[in-house]
Write a protein that holds these residues in place. Structure first.
Motif, mmCIF file in Angstrom:
data_model
loop_
_atom_site.group_PDB
_atom_site.id
_atom_site.type_symbol
_atom_site.label_atom_id
_atom_site.label_comp_id
_atom_site.label_asym_id
_atom_site.label_seq_id
_atom_site.Cartn_x
_atom_site.Cartn_y
_atom_site.Cartn_z
ATOM 1 N N THR A 28 0.832 -1.202 0.000
ATOM 2 C CA THR A 28 0.000 0.000 0.000
ATOM 3 C C THR A 28 0.864 1.249 0.000
ATOM 4 N N LYS A 32 1.061 4.213 -2.905
ATOM 5 C CA LYS A 32 0.849 5.637 -2.639
ATOM 6 C C LYS A 32 1.952 6.491 -3.254
ATOM 7 N N ASN A 152 0.158 4.670 6.528
ATOM 8 C CA ASN A 152 -0.559 4.639 5.254
ATOM 9 C C ASN A 152 -1.739 5.606 5.276
ATOM 10 N N GLY A 153 -2.310 5.834 6.443
ATOM 11 C CA GLY A 153 -3.325 6.874 6.567
ATOM 12 C C GLY A 153 -2.735 8.248 6.269
ATOM 13 N N ASP A 156 -2.239 8.536 2.566
ATOM 14 C CA ASP A 156 -3.486 8.863 1.851
ATOM 15 C C ASP A 156 -3.634 10.371 1.706
ATOM 16 N N ARG A 159 -0.736 12.014 -0.480
ATOM 17 C CA ARG A 159 -0.896 11.789 -1.918
ATOM 18 C C ARG A 159 -2.039 12.626 -2.483
ATOM 19 N N GLU A 160 -3.154 12.653 -1.786
ATOM 20 C CA GLU A 160 -4.282 13.432 -2.278
ATOM 21 C C GLU A 160 -3.922 14.912 -2.390
ATOM 22 N N THR A 165 -4.933 12.184 -6.155
ATOM 23 C CA THR A 165 -5.154 10.735 -6.201
ATOM 24 C C THR A 165 -5.671 10.248 -4.850
ATOM 25 N N THR A 166 -6.759 9.484 -4.896
ATOM 26 C CA THR A 166 -7.333 8.909 -3.683
ATOM 27 C C THR A 166 -7.480 7.408 -3.872
ATOM 28 N N GLY A 167 -7.778 6.741 -2.790
ATOM 29 C CA GLY A 167 -7.973 5.291 -2.845
ATOM 30 C C GLY A 167 -6.647 4.559 -2.709
ATOM 31 N N ALA A 168 -6.759 3.266 -2.499
ATOM 32 C CA ALA A 168 -5.536 2.488 -2.341
ATOM 33 C C ALA A 168 -5.509 1.373 -3.340
#
Length: 168
Positions: A28, A32, A152-153, A156, A159-160, A165-168
């Motif tokens: 994940t 990202k 990883n949170g 998220d 990256r956004e 970009t969203t989602g994994a």
């Protein structure tokens, strides 16, 4: 190149499930970071925080080394990014490159996989000097899953903020 991320098994043994969950979270983080330039990876996306995706990769290389090589493996190795033992140094990615950070992180994850596979049992205990007590391999693996999930949170949001970009 697309990162392959395999879901952990829905049923299975505890060790197999922990291994798979950890690899899922490793993948994940790689996802990202996919498709970004070194400049984007180094960019702190949520000022005033200096946290960046590349800083997270460097930090997780440090975490892998500290827990698997130093605690479980009993190796006397310095931290990856700070011979002085400063865990925060990894977050400073201003002069870092994707190639350098990912090479270190991937090498530490590979060491971790070998060390974990060689451990006799999830119940085997190892001394964690930083905590001043013994910890089981199970605790180490759960701690790493937790560490990756938390970061990883962060990834998220980073990256956004960089490119939407969203989602994994």
């Amino acid at each position: 190149m697309a990162v392959e991320r395999i879901d952990p098994p829905r049923t299975g043994g505890e060790r197999e499930t922990l291994r798979a969950a950890l690899d899922f979270h490793r993948a994940t983080l790689a996802m990202k970071c996919e498709g970004l330039t070194d400049d984007q990876l180094r960019r702190p996306a949520s000022p005033p925080s200096a946290l960046s995706l590349l800083g997270l990769v460097r930090h997780l290389a440090e975490v892998e080394r500290a827990w698997f090589r130093r605690v479980v493996g009993g190796e006397d190795v310095p931290l990856v990014w700070s011979p002085e033992g400063d865990y925060q140094a990894a977050y400073d990615a201003r002069g870092a490159t994707r190639a350098q950070a990912f090479a270190a992180w991937e090498a530490e994850a590979a060491h971790a996989r070998r060390i974990e596979a060689a451990a006799p049992s999830l119940d085997t205990a190892y001394h964690a000097a930083r905590w001043g007590e013994d910890v089981s391999l199970r605790t180490v693996m759960l701690h790493l899953v937790h560490e990756y999930a938390r970061h990883n949170g962060h990834a998220d949001f980073l990256r956004e903020a960089l490119d939407g970009t969203t989602g994994a």
